[in-house]
Design an enzyme around this catalytic site. Structure first.
Site, PDB file in Angstrom:
ATOM      1  N   THR A  10      -7.263  58.496 -12.495  1.00  0.00           N
ATOM      2  CA  THR A  10      -7.082  57.736 -11.247  1.00  0.00           C
ATOM      3  C   THR A  10      -5.673  58.064 -10.758  1.00  0.00           C
ATOM      4  O   THR A  10      -4.910  58.730 -11.466  1.00  0.00           O
ATOM      5  CB  THR A  10      -7.192  56.212 -11.470  1.00  0.00           C
ATOM      6  OG1 THR A  10      -6.129  55.797 -12.315  1.00  0.00           O
ATOM      7  CG2 THR A  10      -8.519  55.790 -12.063  1.00  0.00           C
ATOM      8  N   LYS A  34       0.392  45.175 -21.275  1.00  0.00           N
ATOM      9  CA  LYS A  34      -1.017  44.858 -21.538  1.00  0.00           C
ATOM     10  C   LYS A  34      -1.136  43.721 -22.561  1.00  0.00           C
ATOM     11  O   LYS A  34      -2.031  42.896 -22.471  1.00  0.00           O
ATOM     12  CB  LYS A  34      -1.775  46.105 -22.015  1.00  0.00           C
ATOM     13  CG  LYS A  34      -1.906  47.196 -20.947  1.00  0.00           C
ATOM     14  CD  LYS A  34      -2.639  46.715 -19.711  1.00  0.00           C
ATOM     15  CE  LYS A  34      -2.872  47.801 -18.685  1.00  0.00           C
ATOM     16  NZ  LYS A  34      -3.329  47.270 -17.383  1.00  0.00           N
ATOM     17  N   SER A  84      -8.856  49.150  -3.660  1.00  0.00           N
ATOM     18  CA  SER A  84      -9.053  50.324  -2.805  1.00  0.00           C
ATOM     19  C   SER A  84      -9.307  51.629  -3.544  1.00  0.00           C
ATOM     20  O   SER A  84      -9.771  52.595  -2.939  1.00  0.00           O
ATOM     21  CB  SER A  84      -7.832  50.492  -1.895  1.00  0.00           C
ATOM     22  OG  SER A  84      -6.663  50.499  -2.689  1.00  0.00           O
ATOM     23  N   ALA A 101      -2.450  48.386 -10.304  1.00  0.00           N
ATOM     24  CA  ALA A 101      -1.606  49.345 -11.022  1.00  0.00           C
ATOM     25  C   ALA A 101      -0.484  49.652 -10.057  1.00  0.00           C
ATOM     26  O   ALA A 101      -0.695  50.342  -9.058  1.00  0.00           O
ATOM     27  CB  ALA A 101      -2.389  50.597 -11.373  1.00  0.00           C
ATOM     28  N   ASP A 153       1.404  43.625  -0.027  1.00  0.00           N
ATOM     29  CA  ASP A 153       1.877  43.495  -1.402  1.00  0.00           C
ATOM     30  C   ASP A 153       1.279  42.253  -2.081  1.00  0.00           C
ATOM     31  O   ASP A 153       1.643  41.122  -1.745  1.00  0.00           O
ATOM     32  CB  ASP A 153       3.410  43.420  -1.369  1.00  0.00           C
ATOM     33  CG  ASP A 153       4.005  43.439  -2.751  1.00  0.00           C
ATOM     34  OD1 ASP A 153       3.247  43.380  -3.742  1.00  0.00           O
ATOM     35  OD2 ASP A 153       5.245  43.507  -2.845  1.00  0.00           O
ATOM     36  N   TYR A 183       1.566  54.827 -25.015  1.00  0.00           N
ATOM     37  CA  TYR A 183       0.803  53.844 -24.235  1.00  0.00           C
ATOM     38  C   TYR A 183       0.816  52.470 -24.914  1.00  0.00           C
ATOM     39  O   TYR A 183       1.600  51.603 -24.578  1.00  0.00           O
ATOM     40  CB  TYR A 183      -0.638  54.318 -23.946  1.00  0.00           C
ATOM     41  CG  TYR A 183      -1.244  53.481 -22.845  1.00  0.00           C
ATOM     42  CD1 TYR A 183      -1.317  53.962 -21.530  1.00  0.00           C
ATOM     43  CD2 TYR A 183      -1.676  52.174 -23.077  1.00  0.00           C
ATOM     44  CE1 TYR A 183      -1.802  53.169 -20.502  1.00  0.00           C
ATOM     45  CE2 TYR A 183      -2.159  51.370 -22.049  1.00  0.00           C
ATOM     46  CZ  TYR A 183      -2.233  51.868 -20.765  1.00  0.00           C
ATOM     47  OH  TYR A 183      -2.708  51.079 -19.749  1.00  0.00           O
TER      48      TYR A 183
HETATM   49  P1  NAI Z   1      -5.469  52.874  -9.185  1.00  0.00           P
HETATM   50  O1  NAI Z   1      -4.137  53.473  -8.911  1.00  0.00           O
HETATM   51  O2  NAI Z   1      -6.668  53.693  -8.873  1.00  0.00           O
HETATM   52  O3  NAI Z   1      -5.616  51.480  -8.361  1.00  0.00           O
HETATM   53  C1  NAI Z   1      -4.565  50.599  -8.204  1.00  0.00           C
HETATM   54  C2  NAI Z   1      -4.911  49.591  -7.117  1.00  0.00           C
HETATM   55  O4  NAI Z   1      -3.808  48.664  -7.031  1.00  0.00           O
HETATM   56  C3  NAI Z   1      -5.076  50.180  -5.717  1.00  0.00           C
HETATM   57  O5  NAI Z   1      -6.077  49.472  -5.030  1.00  0.00           O
HETATM   58  C4  NAI Z   1      -3.733  49.903  -5.046  1.00  0.00           C
HETATM   59  O6  NAI Z   1      -3.766  49.812  -3.620  1.00  0.00           O
HETATM   60  C5  NAI Z   1      -3.425  48.555  -5.658  1.00  0.00           C
HETATM   61  N1  NAI Z   1      -2.008  48.185  -5.613  1.00  0.00           N
HETATM   62  C6  NAI Z   1      -0.948  48.793  -6.193  1.00  0.00           C
HETATM   63  N2  NAI Z   1       0.186  48.096  -5.939  1.00  0.00           N
HETATM   64  C7  NAI Z   1      -0.178  47.034  -5.192  1.00  0.00           C
HETATM   65  C8  NAI Z   1       0.522  45.943  -4.627  1.00  0.00           C
HETATM   66  N3  NAI Z   1       1.834  45.780  -4.779  1.00  0.00           N
HETATM   67  N4  NAI Z   1      -0.177  45.047  -3.898  1.00  0.00           N
HETATM   68  C9  NAI Z   1      -1.506  45.186  -3.692  1.00  0.00           C
HETATM   69  N5  NAI Z   1      -2.228  46.175  -4.244  1.00  0.00           N
HETATM   70  C10 NAI Z   1      -1.569  47.091  -4.961  1.00  0.00           C
HETATM   71  O7  NAI Z   1      -5.426  52.397 -10.680  1.00  0.00           O
HETATM   72  P2  NAI Z   1      -6.526  52.210 -11.831  1.00  0.00           P
HETATM   73  O8  NAI Z   1      -6.381  53.328 -12.799  1.00  0.00           O
HETATM   74  O9  NAI Z   1      -7.854  51.894 -11.263  1.00  0.00           O
HETATM   75  O10 NAI Z   1      -5.940  50.925 -12.577  1.00  0.00           O
HETATM   76  C11 NAI Z   1      -6.412  49.616 -12.354  1.00  0.00           C
HETATM   77  C12 NAI Z   1      -6.240  48.817 -13.636  1.00  0.00           C
HETATM   78  O11 NAI Z   1      -7.083  49.393 -14.644  1.00  0.00           O
HETATM   79  C13 NAI Z   1      -4.805  48.853 -14.186  1.00  0.00           C
HETATM   80  O12 NAI Z   1      -4.489  47.604 -14.724  1.00  0.00           O
HETATM   81  C14 NAI Z   1      -4.897  49.894 -15.289  1.00  0.00           C
HETATM   82  O13 NAI Z   1      -3.916  49.708 -16.286  1.00  0.00           O
HETATM   83  C15 NAI Z   1      -6.301  49.613 -15.806  1.00  0.00           C
HETATM   84  N6  NAI Z   1      -6.889  50.708 -16.604  1.00  0.00           N
HETATM   85  C16 NAI Z   1      -6.872  51.988 -16.131  1.00  0.00           C
HETATM   86  C17 NAI Z   1      -7.364  53.011 -16.919  1.00  0.00           C
HETATM   87  C18 NAI Z   1      -7.358  54.436 -16.460  1.00  0.00           C
HETATM   88  O14 NAI Z   1      -7.469  55.340 -17.301  1.00  0.00           O
HETATM   89  N7  NAI Z   1      -7.258  54.707 -15.182  1.00  0.00           N
HETATM   90  C19 NAI Z   1      -7.941  52.745 -18.272  1.00  0.00           C
HETATM   91  C20 NAI Z   1      -8.002  51.352 -18.598  1.00  0.00           C
HETATM   92  C21 NAI Z   1      -7.452  50.370 -17.802  1.00  0.00           C
END
Ligand code: NAI
Length: 399
Positions: A275, A244, A50, A140, A111, A235
């Site tokens: 994000t 990770k 999302s 996340a 969830d 990190y």
């Molecule tokens: P975000 O916060 O934008 O997205 C997280 C997503 O997980 C959302 O769709 C949310 O609804 C969903 N979510 C959270 N808890 C949930 C649950 N219990 N059940 C179902 N859905 C759930 O996060 P972002 O930044 O896009 O992170 C996504 C991945 O990318 C993570 O693994 C993060 O570590 C990785 N990442 C992020 C970076 C960044 O700088 N934002 C850099 C490199 C990797």
């Protein structure tokens, strides 16, 4: 209802439905502009679909590859006078656009760590789509209740082995602050690995394979972060880094399993981006504002959709073998870690003061990116107009 941003610390408690829809539209437009992704997947499951990288993955799959998508996320619907969460509005907008384009799209709001959501999702995939070509794991989350033991684990962002004292950005006042983070306890490390590691990714793959729902050649990809020296102790060498490590180790195990169906499991190390989750990590926002300044000046800045579109086009679905580093990681952070970029960031980091902060860092860009996450500051949206905060998700049935 007139919806304005209400910022509390690192979160905005309101979201704008039209602004979020515009944000989704701009990402779709970006992908369409790059043209079709040849050899792309046709049936895709995105867990964490999302916001952030997961939303961008769903958009790239649908609008770049013409894929039918199933998205899983944990968002809030509007209630009384509260707006829905941004991810809810993003999902509504995505589904509407997918339907207009004649693309299958169904979503599950709940969830992802529970067996119940896995079963519901898998049953729908079995009924509607059949075997999946690509599974993106982009969760996340702050907590996880273990589906087998019932134990609750909370993810913490702390250094390991020693206390961290360093500078950070107070985003409310745009000034520098000193943060002190205590070293994590062994339980905190274990719990963070439980939430953000690879165990649940493997449970999803189990749930799909038991039902024969991975196509021959299916791929699964999770997202990780490596980062530079500046962020290392909080990190990559901190609690989240341990998670990770676990995610990357899980990829190797899943990869062996998927070889049997000529498929593979991979981890993509993505670029640091604003994000909802990353804004909550101490120290990281200060790194962002320096990094973004350097990358924008060099003309190599990428947002979520640009990163993921490039991941699909030049790595996952390019002709030839998928490019990985010697740890098996896809390096989408290649531009972030470029020596000239990191030299500039480090140089500026070392001489930061409150008085030169605005000059050395992209503070305005950070604020704009942050507000955009919640649908604010988008071109063409009338923020003085009355909007209906209650938006139905087309794929959910309502009484
Ligand atoms: P975000 O916060 O934008 O997205 C997280 C997503 O997980 C959302 O769709 C949310 O609804 C969903 N979510 C959270 N808890 C949930 C649950 N219990 N059940 C179902 N859905 C759930 O996060 P972002 O930044 O896009 O992170 C996504 C991945 O990318 C993570 O693994 C993060 O570590 C990785 N990442 C992020 C970076 C960044 O700088 N934002 C850099 C490199 C990797």
């Amino acid at each position: 209802m007139i919806v304005q941003p209400k910022i509390r610390g690192f979160i905005c408690t309101t979201a704008h439905p039209q602004g979020c829809a515009q944000n989704v539209q701009e990402q779709i437009d970006y992908v369409l502009k790059q043209g079709k992704i040849a050899q792309g997947p046709k049936k895709v499951l995105v867990i964490g679909a999302s916001t952030g990288y997961g939303l961008a993955s769903r958009i790239a799959a649908a609008f770049g590859c013409g894929a039918g998508t199933v998205g899983v996320f944990f968002e809030k619907e509007a209630e009384n006078k509260r707006t829905a969460s941004a991810g809810w509005y993003n999902a509504v907008a995505f589904e509407k656009k997918a339907a207009q384009a004649g693309l299958y799209a169904k979503s599950f709001n709940g969830d992802a760590f529970t067996d119940e959501i896995k079963q519901k999702t898998v049953a729908t995939i079995k009924k509607d789509l059949g075997p999946i070509d690509l599974v993106i794991y982009s969760l996340a989350a702050p907590r996880r209740q273990h589906p087998r033991t019932g134990q609750i684990a909370k993810s913490v962002l702390k250094p390991i082995g020693k206390i961290y004292v360093g500078q950070s950005l107070d985003v409310a006042t745009n000034t520098l602050e000193t943060v002190t983070l205590p070293a994590a306890t062994p339980e905190e490390i274990e719990q963070t690995v439980s939430v953000m590691g690879g165990e649940d990714w493997e449970y999803w793959i189990d749930a799909l394979t038991t039902q024969g729902l991975l196509n021959e050649g299916a791929m699964t990809v999770a997202y990780s972060y490596v980062g530079p020296e500046i962020t290392r102790s909080i990190y990559r060498e901190g609690t989240i880094g341990r998670a990770k490590d676990h995610l990357e180790m899980t990829a190797r195990r899943l990869d062996e399993r998927l070889h049997k169906i000529k498929g593979c499991a991979l981890v993509s190390a993505n670029k640091a981006l604003v994000t909802q989750s990353s804004s909550a990590i101490p120290v990281i926002p200060l790194y962002f504002v320096l990094l973004n300044k350097a990358m924008k000046e060099k003309g190599i800045y990428e947002d979520c959709i640009a990163q993921i579109d490039r991941l699909f086009r030049t790595r996952l679905y390019a002709s030839g073998p998928i490019l990985v580093d010697n740890h098996g990681l896809i390096r989408m952070d290649d531009l972030e870690i470029r020596p000239d970029v990191q030299a500039q960031v480090q140089h500026n980091w070392d001489k930061l003061t409150d008085s030169n902060l605005a000059q050395l860092a992209d503070l305005d860009g950070y604020r704009e990116d942050f507000l955009r996450l919640f649908g604010f500051g988008l071109k063409g949206v009338d923020y003085n107009a009355d909007v209906d905060p209650e938006q139905k998700l087309p794929s959910l049935s309502y009484p």
